[in-house]
Design a protein around this motif. Structure first.
Motif, PDB file in Angstrom:
ATOM      1  N   ARG A  31       7.419  -8.021   8.382  1.00 54.07           N
ATOM      2  CA  ARG A  31       6.280  -7.197   8.809  1.00 54.07           C
ATOM      3  C   ARG A  31       5.051  -7.457   7.927  1.00 54.07           C
ATOM      4  O   ARG A  31       4.086  -6.701   7.975  1.00 54.07           O
ATOM      5  N   LEU A 198       9.654   3.120   6.810  1.00 54.65           N
ATOM      6  CA  LEU A 198       8.425   2.922   7.595  1.00 54.65           C
ATOM      7  C   LEU A 198       7.676   4.234   7.775  1.00 54.65           C
ATOM      8  O   LEU A 198       6.438   4.248   7.770  1.00 54.65           O
ATOM      9  N   LYS A 199       8.418   5.334   7.904  1.00 54.37           N
ATOM     10  CA  LYS A 199       7.776   6.645   8.038  1.00 54.37           C
ATOM     11  C   LYS A 199       6.927   6.945   6.808  1.00 54.37           C
ATOM     12  O   LYS A 199       5.790   7.425   6.910  1.00 54.37           O
ATOM     13  N   ARG A 200       7.461   6.639   5.611  1.00 57.09           N
ATOM     14  CA  ARG A 200       6.724   6.890   4.370  1.00 57.09           C
ATOM     15  C   ARG A 200       5.558   5.917   4.210  1.00 57.09           C
ATOM     16  O   ARG A 200       4.493   6.295   3.726  1.00 57.09           O
ATOM     17  N   GLU A 202       3.776   4.585   6.490  1.00 57.18           N
ATOM     18  CA  GLU A 202       2.679   4.924   7.411  1.00 57.18           C
ATOM     19  C   GLU A 202       1.738   5.943   6.792  1.00 57.18           C
ATOM     20  O   GLU A 202       0.578   6.025   7.133  1.00 57.18           O
TER      21      GLU A 202
END
Length: 202
Positions: A31, A198-200, A202
């Motif tokens: 990514r 990924l939540k963190r 973002e």
């Protein structure tokens, strides 16, 4: 300037930290995130030498001596790998950090939770992960995955205490810790790992 991010994997021996950390490193690199991956003990040359003492040698180490050797490895890892990577703006993935010393030696080893916490605060200069992923698993399940048990893993019921120490730490700091059931298939575990990270990010 990219915002640096420090995340760690914690859990008892055999819970899958290395497997999940490597998969996460690959997924984040794909990514296009800059990633640095390290582990304890052994992420540095000093750590590799200390690992031989900590894991394999029959030196009859006291638990407090064990804390100090892990502390030396951790400080070297911070100075040599973690801090330079954070200064570059990398995502740093660490397999174990100060929480391991608190759980293994401080609580399960009865060196003293507060005593080890104070020592770790000095050793790390107050560095705390942004996110800690606890891969939770029953010791009987985790040790069945391993062929050769090292000195620490051979302590049997000791790991039950370590597991519950980690769970208590995660419950008391929900803003930093995410607990993941690591007894499931690796792909299911990784799905939860990646989602949490990924939540963190973002």
């Amino acid at each position: 300037m990219r915002r640096a991010f420090f995340l760690t994997f914690e859990g008892i021996d055999g819970c899958g930290k290395s497997t999940q950390a490597k998969r996460l490193e690959q997924a984040l690199t794909e990514r296009l995130f800059p990633v640095t991956h390290t582990f304890e003990p052994g992420g540095t040359l000093l750590g590799r030498k200390l690992r031989t003492i900590l894991v394999h040698d029959e030196l009859n180490l006291s638990l407090f001596s064990e804390v100090l050797l892990f502390a030396a490895d951790r400080r070297q890892d911070i100075d040599e790998i973690i801090n330079p990577a954070l200064e570059r703006g990398d995502i740093v993935i660490g397999e174990r950090f100060a929480d391991s010393s608190v759980a293994y030696q401080g609580i399960a080893g009865k060196v003293g939770k507060e005593r080890v916490e104070r020592l770790m605060d000095i050793v790390t200069s107050g560095l705390v992960p942004d996110l800690t992923l606890l891969l939770d698993i029953d010791p009987r399940v985790s040790l069945d995955r391993k062929i050769d048990l090292d000195r620490i893993e051979q302590r049997g019921l000791f790991l039950d205490v370590v597991r519950h120490a980690f769970l208590d730490m995660a419950t008391s700091q929900p803003e930093r810790w995410v607990t993941i059931d690591a007894a499931r298939p690796m792909d299911d575990v990784f799905s939860d790992v990646l989602k949490a990270v990924l939540k963190r990010l973002e």
